[in-house]
Design an enzyme around this catalytic site. Structure first.
Site, PDB file in Angstrom:
ATOM      1  CG  HIS A   1      -2.044  -0.991   1.243  1.00  0.00           C
ATOM      2  ND1 HIS A   1      -1.953  -2.345   1.115  1.00  0.00           N
ATOM      3  CD2 HIS A   1      -3.281  -1.012   0.753  1.00  0.00           C
ATOM      4  CE1 HIS A   1      -3.066  -3.136   0.893  1.00  0.00           C
ATOM      5  NE2 HIS A   1      -4.050  -2.118   0.869  1.00  0.00           N
TER       6      HIS A   1
ATOM      7  CG  HIS B   1       2.099  -3.073   6.188  1.00  0.00           C
ATOM      8  ND1 HIS B   1       2.859  -4.150   5.595  1.00  0.00           N
ATOM      9  CD2 HIS B   1       0.833  -3.175   5.345  1.00  0.00           C
ATOM     10  CE1 HIS B   1       2.207  -4.508   4.373  1.00  0.00           C
ATOM     11  NE2 HIS B   1       1.147  -3.841   4.176  1.00  0.00           N
TER      12      HIS B   1
ATOM     13  CG  ASP C   1       6.644  -4.069   7.112  1.00  0.00           C
ATOM     14  OD1 ASP C   1       7.696  -4.850   7.375  1.00  0.00           O
ATOM     15  OD2 ASP C   1       5.460  -4.572   7.504  1.00  0.00           O
TER      16      ASP C   1
END
Length: 309
Positions: A178, A221, A225
């Protein structure tokens, strides 16, 4: 590197540099199709690794310590809101590209970059499996057969990994897909819009920053990340466009250390005929509406044949 090439690198700027032969860069739609194949390969590979890694996640192990987890509590619906922001950025980017005179060049650059990033993401997801940052997340059950696993891969691929579309896999951590999409969309919006559209540029920056923050506080996350994803997508974007904007950098030389980057031959292949920075030239929305209004099914074959020329 010759003295002439060295002078070019020092004296020329992207504003001064002109395309090859002083003409508009060719669209090269075949290369755009090949770049789309890179995206399909990358996203398909990443989807397969996510499905496989879901069965390897240590469910009983507690989350790893994370600095931002200590600062901010988990917020419900933050991840879904981040995906809504990402979809808004996608729509904005599509409108910009469709109105851009050099849409095929921009499309292939997005396809190549996203495909390579997701290929690398698939490798990172599988080689190191971290415990789930959320203890209350209901992960998908292990696949009962090979056919079921392939069905899950196709479903995840077709939904582009969105949780709002039913994605529910664990182990999809290093690094954040994302964040790749949100940051990449902002970079392309900022690069391919005129400088006088400050409101659009500022809004895309604010929304993308807020979207990344929502990814963090959703605890889907770890912070690492997001950091790794931001670093990779920005460096790949800047490296790709720098080599594409300066033809002198596309030449092999012992002094051009960018030649040692794995991205260099890829950029040379896709951008060798561009010859410099892509000017931000836009067509009128009326041109597109006239094209749609003048479309006739009988002209489909003729339009298809001329499309590749």
């Amino acid at each position: 590197m010759t003295d002439e090439a060295a002078i070019d690198l020092v004296s020329l700027s992207p504003v001064d540099q002109k395309p090859i032969n002083g003409s508009s860069p060719p669209p090269e739609k075949i290369k755009c199709l090949l770049a789309f194949g890179v995206t399909v390969l990358g996203t398909g590979f990443a989807s397969a690794m996510i499905v496989l890694n879901n069965d390897r996640v240590p469910m009983t192990q507690p989350p790893l310590p994370d600095f931002l987890f200590d600062l901010f509590p988990r917020t419900e619906f933050a991840f879904q809101l981040a995906e809504c922001i990402m979809l808004c950025l996608i729509i904005t980017m599509l409108v910009i590209i469709l109105l851009h005179h050099h849409k095929w060049i921009i499309f292939r650059r997005i396809f190549v970059m996203m495909g390579l990033l997701y290929l690398f993401r698939g490798v990172c997801v599988y080689v190191t499996t971290l415990p789930n940052p959320r203890t209350d997340k209901q992960c998908a059950t292990p696949a009962g057969s090979v056919m079921e696993a392939w069905a899950r891969v196709f479903a995840l691929f077709s939904r582009i990994g969105l949780s709002v579309a039913g994605q529910n896999y664990c182990g999809d951590l290093i690094f954040s897909g994302h964040t790749i999409s949100i940051t990449g969309l902002y970079l392309y919006i900022n690069e391919y819009t005129p400088t006088n559209l400050r409101v659009l540029r500022s809004a895309s920056f604010i929304f993308s920053t807020f979207g990344i923050f929502l990814v963090l506080i959703s605890r889907e996350h770890y912070t690492i990340d997001v950091i790794v994803a931001y670093y990779l997508v920005t460096r790949m974007f800047w490296t790709y466009h720098t080599v594409a904007n300066f033809p002198a950098l596309q030449k092999q030389s012992r002094y051009n250390l960018l030649c040692r980057n794995f991205l260099h031959p890829i950029v040379v292949f896709f951008e060798c005929n561009v010859g410099g920075p892509v000017p931000n030239e836009f067509v009128s929305p009326r041109t597109i509406s006239n094209y749609i209004a003048g479309y006739r099914p009988l002209n489909f074959m003729a339009r298809t044949a001329s499309w590749w020329q």
